[in-house]
Design an enzyme around this catalytic site. Structure first.
Site, PDB file in Angstrom:
ATOM      1  N   PHE A  62      -0.777   5.590   0.044  1.00 26.33           N
ATOM      2  CA  PHE A  62      -1.708   5.264   1.241  1.00 26.33           C
ATOM      3  C   PHE A  62      -2.292   6.706   1.535  1.00 26.33           C
ATOM      4  O   PHE A  62      -1.745   7.903   1.609  1.00 26.33           O
ATOM      5  CB  PHE A  62      -0.805   4.913   2.507  1.00 26.33           C
ATOM      6  CG  PHE A  62      -1.612   4.804   3.548  1.00 26.33           C
ATOM      7  CD1 PHE A  62      -2.321   3.790   3.813  1.00 26.33           C
ATOM      8  CD2 PHE A  62      -1.987   5.905   4.562  1.00 26.33           C
ATOM      9  CE1 PHE A  62      -3.113   3.466   5.066  1.00 26.33           C
ATOM     10  CE2 PHE A  62      -2.775   5.689   5.646  1.00 26.33           C
ATOM     11  CZ  PHE A  62      -3.503   4.509   5.928  1.00 26.33           C
ATOM     12  N   CYS A  63      -3.537   6.683   1.457  1.00 22.62           N
ATOM     13  CA  CYS A  63      -4.412   7.783   1.566  1.00 22.62           C
ATOM     14  C   CYS A  63      -5.069   7.945   2.976  1.00 22.62           C
ATOM     15  O   CYS A  63      -5.839   6.959   3.505  1.00 22.62           O
ATOM     16  CB  CYS A  63      -5.931   7.819   0.601  1.00 22.62           C
ATOM     17  SG  CYS A  63      -6.776   9.259   0.721  1.00 22.62           S
ATOM     18  N   PRO A  64      -4.520   9.006   3.666  1.00 27.87           N
ATOM     19  CA  PRO A  64      -5.021   9.041   4.988  1.00 27.87           C
ATOM     20  C   PRO A  64      -6.692   9.541   4.976  1.00 27.87           C
ATOM     21  O   PRO A  64      -7.238   9.366   6.099  1.00 27.87           O
ATOM     22  CB  PRO A  64      -4.427  10.372   5.790  1.00 27.87           C
ATOM     23  CG  PRO A  64      -3.850  11.056   4.195  1.00 27.87           C
ATOM     24  CD  PRO A  64      -3.678  10.040   3.221  1.00 27.87           C
TER      25      PRO A  64
END
Length: 141
Positions: A62-64
């Site tokens: 998951f890429c913020p």
């Protein structure tokens, strides 16, 4: 597009068939496995994303920065996002280097004599860079 493209959610049998592209290795990925959290069947290389609370096909992370999971369907957009940021960073570094080079040439810093206390110091690249870091704060920040 990396922010808005779905990563490849597996929510039912139809999406399972769409994302069942990889062989099960019998070690990490067992055939017929289901997600214990959502109860949906998991294709090989699929993982449960704790942030989106869904099973993602070929889940990477998951890429913020894009506020999205990176999976099978948006991986190329994520790589394009990274490449564009790397190019923009290289462009900015080149522009800053050219501006600093102009400052060095305009002030003739490579021919200048610097002083450390009372002792004169010859202009080397390290001394000039140290001088620029202290005087050109807007360019070096």
């Amino acid at each position: 597009k990396a922010c808005t493209a779905p990563p490849g959610y597996v929510v039912d049998a139809a999406t399972f068939a769409k994302h069942d592209n990889y062989a099960y290795d019998g070690c990490l990925y067992e055939a017929g496995g289901t997600c214990p959290t959502t109860g949906v069947p998991k294709p090989a290389r699929a993982k449960f994303c704790r942030t989106t609370r869904r099973v993602v096909a070929r889940f990477d992370h998951f890429c913020p920065w894009v506020n999205n999971a990176v999976g099978e369907e948006n991986y190329r957009w994520f790589l394009l996002f990274l490449a564009s940021h790397a190019l923009l960073l290289a462009y900015g570094a080149a522009c800053a280097a050219l501006l600093l080079r102009d400052v060095v040439d305009a002030k003739q810093l490579m021919r200048a004599t610097f002083y450390l206390g009372d002792a004169p110091v010859a202009a080397t690249r390290g001394v000039v860079v140290h001088y620029l870091l202290h005087t050109e704060r807007l360019l070096c920040a």
